[in-house]
Scaffold this motif. Structure first.
Motif, PDB file in Angstrom:
ATOM      1  N   SER A   3     -46.540 -26.792  49.095  1.00  0.00           N
ATOM      2  CA  SER A   3     -46.236 -25.883  47.961  1.00  0.00           C
ATOM      3  C   SER A   3     -46.570 -24.263  48.376  1.00  0.00           C
ATOM      4  CB  SER A   3     -47.195 -25.926  46.846  1.00  0.00           C
ATOM      5  OG  SER A   3     -48.568 -25.938  47.087  1.00  0.00           O
ATOM      6  N   VAL A   4     -45.656 -23.319  47.805  1.00  0.00           N
ATOM      7  CA  VAL A   4     -45.810 -22.093  48.299  1.00  0.00           C
ATOM      8  C   VAL A   4     -47.069 -21.526  47.760  1.00  0.00           C
ATOM      9  CG1 VAL A   4     -44.770 -19.647  48.358  1.00  0.00           C
ATOM     10  CG2 VAL A   4     -43.466 -21.636  48.657  1.00  0.00           C
ATOM     11  N   PRO A   5     -47.804 -20.786  48.459  1.00  0.00           N
ATOM     12  CA  PRO A   5     -49.264 -20.139  47.634  1.00  0.00           C
ATOM     13  C   PRO A   5     -48.910 -19.061  46.775  1.00  0.00           C
ATOM     14  CG  PRO A   5     -49.316 -19.576  50.061  1.00  0.00           C
ATOM     15  CD  PRO A   5     -47.969 -20.656  49.817  1.00  0.00           C
ATOM     16  N   ARG A   6     -49.758 -18.929  45.709  1.00  0.00           N
ATOM     17  CA  ARG A   6     -49.340 -18.008  44.825  1.00  0.00           C
ATOM     18  C   ARG A   6     -50.410 -16.766  45.153  1.00  0.00           C
ATOM     19  NH1 ARG A   6     -48.749 -20.528  38.756  1.00  0.00           N
ATOM     20  NH2 ARG A   6     -46.795 -21.761  38.991  1.00  0.00           N
ATOM     21  N   VAL A   7     -49.761 -15.397  45.609  1.00  0.00           N
ATOM     22  CA  VAL A   7     -50.440 -14.424  45.714  1.00  0.00           C
ATOM     23  C   VAL A   7     -49.968 -13.334  44.867  1.00  0.00           C
ATOM     24  CG1 VAL A   7     -50.857 -12.773  47.594  1.00  0.00           C
ATOM     25  CG2 VAL A   7     -50.567 -15.158  48.094  1.00  0.00           C
ATOM     26  N   ALA A   8     -51.050 -12.655  44.138  1.00  0.00           N
ATOM     27  CA  ALA A   8     -50.685 -11.441  43.565  1.00  0.00           C
ATOM     28  C   ALA A   8     -50.997 -10.340  44.209  1.00  0.00           C
ATOM     29  CB  ALA A   8     -51.831 -11.452  42.363  1.00  0.00           C
ATOM     30  N   LEU A  48     -42.801  -7.151  38.191  1.00  0.00           N
ATOM     31  CA  LEU A  48     -41.998  -7.972  39.091  1.00  0.00           C
ATOM     32  C   LEU A  48     -40.823  -7.018  39.736  1.00  0.00           C
ATOM     33  CD1 LEU A  48     -42.174 -11.363  37.265  1.00  0.00           C
ATOM     34  CD2 LEU A  48     -43.211 -10.514  39.473  1.00  0.00           C
ATOM     35  N   GLN A  88     -58.309 -14.754  42.185  1.00  0.00           N
ATOM     36  CA  GLN A  88     -57.235 -15.290  42.698  1.00  0.00           C
ATOM     37  C   GLN A  88     -57.195 -14.689  43.972  1.00  0.00           C
ATOM     38  OE1 GLN A  88     -54.588 -13.625  39.702  1.00  0.00           O
ATOM     39  NE2 GLN A  88     -53.054 -14.319  41.162  1.00  0.00           N
ATOM     40  N   ARG A  89     -56.149 -15.057  44.867  1.00  0.00           N
ATOM     41  CA  ARG A  89     -55.760 -14.500  46.193  1.00  0.00           C
ATOM     42  C   ARG A  89     -55.041 -13.138  45.583  1.00  0.00           C
ATOM     43  NH1 ARG A  89     -54.365 -15.555  51.511  1.00  0.00           N
ATOM     44  NH2 ARG A  89     -54.686 -13.772  52.681  1.00  0.00           N
TER      45      ARG A  89
END
Length: 229
Positions: A3-8, A48, A88-89
């Motif tokens: 899965s693609v990691p979620r990065v803010a 976004l 989070q990341r």
């Protein structure tokens, strides 16, 4: 398939000015967790549909309260090591802002603090002390090779006022005669206005404005040993 990691992604601002003869940074007092009650740099999460410079300008308005202020703004660095935010990341793109004698904010959460105090305070939010240190070092370095020191001055200024900028940012005294010779000898750095002022007291002093040169030739090399205060 992994899965693609979620990065803010956030934008944080290092806004520096000279207030009361000290180099100061704009800080924001956090009113929620994490790090409730601790100082941080103005900034936040980007939207976004938002480009990075647009986000920086938005936070300059929403968090710093400086939307209508002329300010030098440039991208500083990107910070993205994994544990910099406990939620989070989060990757932060930081911007450095410089301007002379920026006003106090009417917002209770926003205040100017001397960078020496901030850099010695370990009770800060996230990694913002590290980011601030990078911003201060960038400002110090750019004063050596560029005409950026004039960004801390009013449109018309004396050599003594410019020297005080260097002394405050570099946190070291400079010889007035040697400084005057160097800055007036740097090609395109200063342009005489043809007028004088007595606002420093004493004899009338010649007023200058910033010239068209962006790089200093020869450079204004700082003393080798500096201390932040």
């Amino acid at each position: 398939m992994s899965s693609v990691p979620r990065v803010a992604l956030t934008v944080d601002l290092v806004v520096l000015t000279v207030r009361e003869q000290r180099l100061c940074a704009l800080t924001w007092l956090r009113d929620h967790e994490p790090y409730r009650g601790r100082w941080c740099l103005p900034g936040g999460f980007i939207q976004l549909d938002e480009d990075l410079p647009v986000a920086a300008a938005r936070f300059m308005d929403e968090k710093a309260g400086l939307a209508d202020t002329a300010i030098h703004l440039e991208q500083l660095a990107t910070f993205g090591y994994p544990d910099r935010d406990p939620r989070q990341r989060v990757v932060s793109v930081t911007y450095l802002g410089l301007a002379p004698n920026l006003p106090a904010s009417s917002r209770a959460q926003v205040t100017w603090k001397p960078v020496g105090i901030l850099l010695n305070d370990e009770e800060n939010a996230f990694d913002h002390r590290r980011i601030l240190r990078e911003g201060v070092e960038r400002a110090r370095s750019k004063l050596e090779y560029t005409s950026l020191a004039a960004a801390f001055c009013p449109p018309e200024f004396t050599v003594a006022e410019l020297r005080r900028v260097y002394e405050i940012v570099w946190s070291t005294p400079l010889d007035p005669r040697n400084f005057h010779r160097k800055v007036t000898g740097a090609e395109g750095f200063l342009v005489p206005t043809g007028t004088t002022t007595t606002r420093d007291g004493g004899r009338p002093a010649q007023l200058f404005r910033r010239g068209r040169a962006e790089q200093l030739h020869p450079p204004m090399l700082r003393p080798s040993s500096l201390s932040v205060r």
